[in-house]
Write a protein that holds these residues in place. Structure first.
Motif, PDB file in Angstrom:
ATOM      1  N   SER A 290       0.867  -1.343  -0.145  1.00  0.00           N
ATOM      2  CA  SER A 290       0.085   0.147  -0.029  1.00  0.00           C
ATOM      3  C   SER A 290       0.991   1.037   0.073  1.00  0.00           C
ATOM      4  O   SER A 290       1.933   1.334   0.423  1.00  0.00           O
ATOM      5  N   ILE A 291       0.272   2.266  -0.218  1.00  0.00           N
ATOM      6  CA  ILE A 291       1.094   3.426  -0.607  1.00  0.00           C
ATOM      7  C   ILE A 291       0.284   4.719   0.357  1.00  0.00           C
ATOM      8  O   ILE A 291      -0.942   4.905   0.155  1.00  0.00           O
ATOM      9  N   GLU A 292       1.125   5.295   0.821  1.00  0.00           N
ATOM     10  CA  GLU A 292       0.748   6.269   1.744  1.00  0.00           C
ATOM     11  C   GLU A 292       1.425   7.531   1.446  1.00  0.00           C
ATOM     12  O   GLU A 292       2.693   7.621   1.023  1.00  0.00           O
ATOM     13  N   ILE A 293       0.532   8.761   0.965  1.00  0.00           N
ATOM     14  CA  ILE A 293       1.158  10.006   0.392  1.00  0.00           C
ATOM     15  C   ILE A 293       1.171  10.981   1.611  1.00  0.00           C
ATOM     16  O   ILE A 293       0.169  11.183   2.070  1.00  0.00           O
ATOM     17  N   PHE A 294       2.364  11.883   1.631  1.00  0.00           N
ATOM     18  CA  PHE A 294       2.402  12.886   2.483  1.00  0.00           C
ATOM     19  C   PHE A 294       2.348  14.155   1.580  1.00  0.00           C
ATOM     20  O   PHE A 294       3.223  14.419   0.851  1.00  0.00           O
ATOM     21  N   LEU A 295       1.600  15.029   1.773  1.00  0.00           N
ATOM     22  CA  LEU A 295       1.727  16.300   0.911  1.00  0.00           C
ATOM     23  C   LEU A 295       2.247  17.413   1.910  1.00  0.00           C
ATOM     24  O   LEU A 295       1.468  17.576   3.026  1.00  0.00           O
ATOM     25  N   THR A 296       3.269  17.877   1.881  1.00  0.00           N
ATOM     26  CA  THR A 296       3.909  18.678   3.052  1.00  0.00           C
ATOM     27  C   THR A 296       3.636  20.026   2.689  1.00  0.00           C
ATOM     28  O   THR A 296       3.920  21.159   3.516  1.00  0.00           O
ATOM     29  N   ASN A 297       2.817  20.431   1.479  1.00  0.00           N
ATOM     30  CA  ASN A 297       2.383  21.926   1.281  1.00  0.00           C
ATOM     31  C   ASN A 297       3.745  22.896   1.342  1.00  0.00           C
ATOM     32  O   ASN A 297       3.604  24.100   1.429  1.00  0.00           O
ATOM     33  N   LEU A 298       4.966  22.353   0.860  1.00  0.00           N
ATOM     34  CA  LEU A 298       6.033  23.097   0.514  1.00  0.00           C
ATOM     35  C   LEU A 298       6.488  22.971  -0.985  1.00  0.00           C
ATOM     36  O   LEU A 298       6.009  22.090  -1.367  1.00  0.00           O
TER      37      LEU A 298
END
Length: 108
Positions: free
Chosen positions: A21-29
């Motif tokens: 499975s893939i977890e996506i982190f959007l850092t807003n940078l």
């Protein structure tokens, strides 16, 4: 490894888990990451604006030395209990206690 962290453009991180499975982190940078390294039970990221620490929730900007804090760090890796990072002009060495910024002799 049971997990793999993949870094990329626009501050996005992907974690590939053991079950695929893939977890996506959007850092807003608004910056690109060029390299990622697991060192001393922590995740370090090299970016176009210095180095970051990732704690699985947020990114923490590392203020290491004014000569490199806002420079492109294009490579980061761990070898023999030392974290190494590279800019166009400097080599950065971290021994779990102290950061050393070394002027690269070929780029003086």
């Amino acid at each position: 490894p049971t997990e793999m962290l993949i870094c990329g453009a626009n501050g996005v991180l992907f974690k590939l888990k053991e079950d695929y499975s893939i977890e996506i982190f959007l850092t807003n940078l608004n910056l690109d990451f060029y390299s990622v390294c697991y060192f001393n039970s922590q995740v370090y990221l090299a970016s176009e604006q210095g180095m970051y620490l990732f704690d699985n929730v947020r990114l923490i900007k590392l203020n290491i030395d004014e000569r490199i804090d806002h420079r492109l760090i294009f490579k980061i890796e761990a070898r023999d209990d030392v974290l190494w990072a590279f800019t166009e002009k400097y080599i950065i060495r971290f021994d779990r206690i102290t950061w050393f910024v070394i002027l690269h002799p070929d780029n003086v």
